[in-house]
Scaffold this active site. Sequence first.
Site, PDB file in Angstrom:
ATOM      1  N   TYR A   1       0.848  -1.187   0.000  1.00 47.30           N
ATOM      2  CA  TYR A   1       0.000   0.000   0.000  1.00 47.30           C
ATOM      3  C   TYR A   1       0.890   1.247   0.000  1.00 47.30           C
ATOM      4  CZ  TYR A   1      -3.695  -3.265   1.319  1.00 47.30           C
ATOM      5  OH  TYR A   1      -4.578  -4.310   1.335  1.00 47.30           O
TER       6      TYR A   1
ATOM      7  N   ASN B   1     -12.235  -1.824  -4.567  1.00 46.39           N
ATOM      8  CA  ASN B   1     -12.071  -2.257  -5.954  1.00 46.39           C
ATOM      9  C   ASN B   1     -13.297  -3.091  -6.348  1.00 46.39           C
ATOM     10  OD1 ASN B   1     -11.256  -3.449  -8.388  1.00 46.39           O
ATOM     11  ND2 ASN B   1      -9.857  -4.860  -7.379  1.00 46.39           N
TER      12      ASN B   1
ATOM     13  N   CYS C   1      -6.338  -6.649  -6.736  1.00 46.57           N
ATOM     14  CA  CYS C   1      -6.137  -6.077  -5.404  1.00 46.57           C
ATOM     15  C   CYS C   1      -5.525  -7.095  -4.441  1.00 46.57           C
ATOM     16  CB  CYS C   1      -7.441  -5.515  -4.860  1.00 46.57           C
ATOM     17  SG  CYS C   1      -8.845  -6.645  -4.924  1.00 46.57           S
ATOM     18  N   HIS C   2      -5.645  -8.384  -4.753  1.00 48.05           N
ATOM     19  CA  HIS C   2      -5.053  -9.404  -3.892  1.00 48.05           C
ATOM     20  C   HIS C   2      -3.530  -9.345  -3.915  1.00 48.05           C
ATOM     21  CE1 HIS C   2      -5.327 -11.262  -7.909  1.00 48.05           C
ATOM     22  NE2 HIS C   2      -4.256 -11.964  -7.560  1.00 48.05           N
TER      23      HIS C   2
ATOM     24  N   GLU D   1      -0.743 -17.964  -8.218  1.00 50.45           N
ATOM     25  CA  GLU D   1       0.186 -17.211  -9.059  1.00 50.45           C
ATOM     26  C   GLU D   1       1.653 -17.536  -8.735  1.00 50.45           C
ATOM     27  OE1 GLU D   1      -0.683 -13.009  -9.129  1.00 50.45           O
ATOM     28  OE2 GLU D   1      -2.834 -13.366  -9.372  1.00 50.45           O
TER      29      GLU D   1
END
Length: 178
Positions: free
Chosen positions: A99, A127, A135-136, A162
């Site tokens: 962030y 989002n 956003c994850h 991922e």
Amino acid sequence: MEYKCFYESAMGRIILTSDGENLTGLWFTTSRFSELCEIEKEQFHEELPVFHKTRRWLNAYFKGQNPKIDVPMRLSGSAFCLRVWEILKTIPYGQTITYGDIAKQIAAEQGKAKMSAQAVGYAVGHNPISIIIPCHRVVGAKGNLTGYGGGLDKKIQLLTLENVAMDAFYRPKRGTAL
């Protein structure tokens, strides 16, 4: 008119919303936006082209692929939120950003000395098109897996899908969304 349909993923049911041409929302039905998951008969339209395209994208993503974002989207929010969401779209598959990193980027763009990471957190948390707008992939300082509207378990599953090295992250003891 808002149109809706469901997508069944290995991680749980997802709701898709559309204005008829563009994707306007994508959430796990277990998210803090779950009140949006109610579908009235006239809203259910799983055959919309945008829903077909979104399902194809999600199918590829959940198979561990990195599909190109080619789903037409319409985002509604403040100029600040829209900018944060644009930055989210640039986070590479399998990578994370904090962030604070996003706050520094926006501060530099605006010629300011600093920007609030909490303000960025608000925008990330609102989002409307999760997963596709990733956003994850946003984490707290020093590896804190803070906040995710779909729940921290889902955030961890998405990052693991991922192939993000999870040993650098930790689950906060308290003070985070879901």
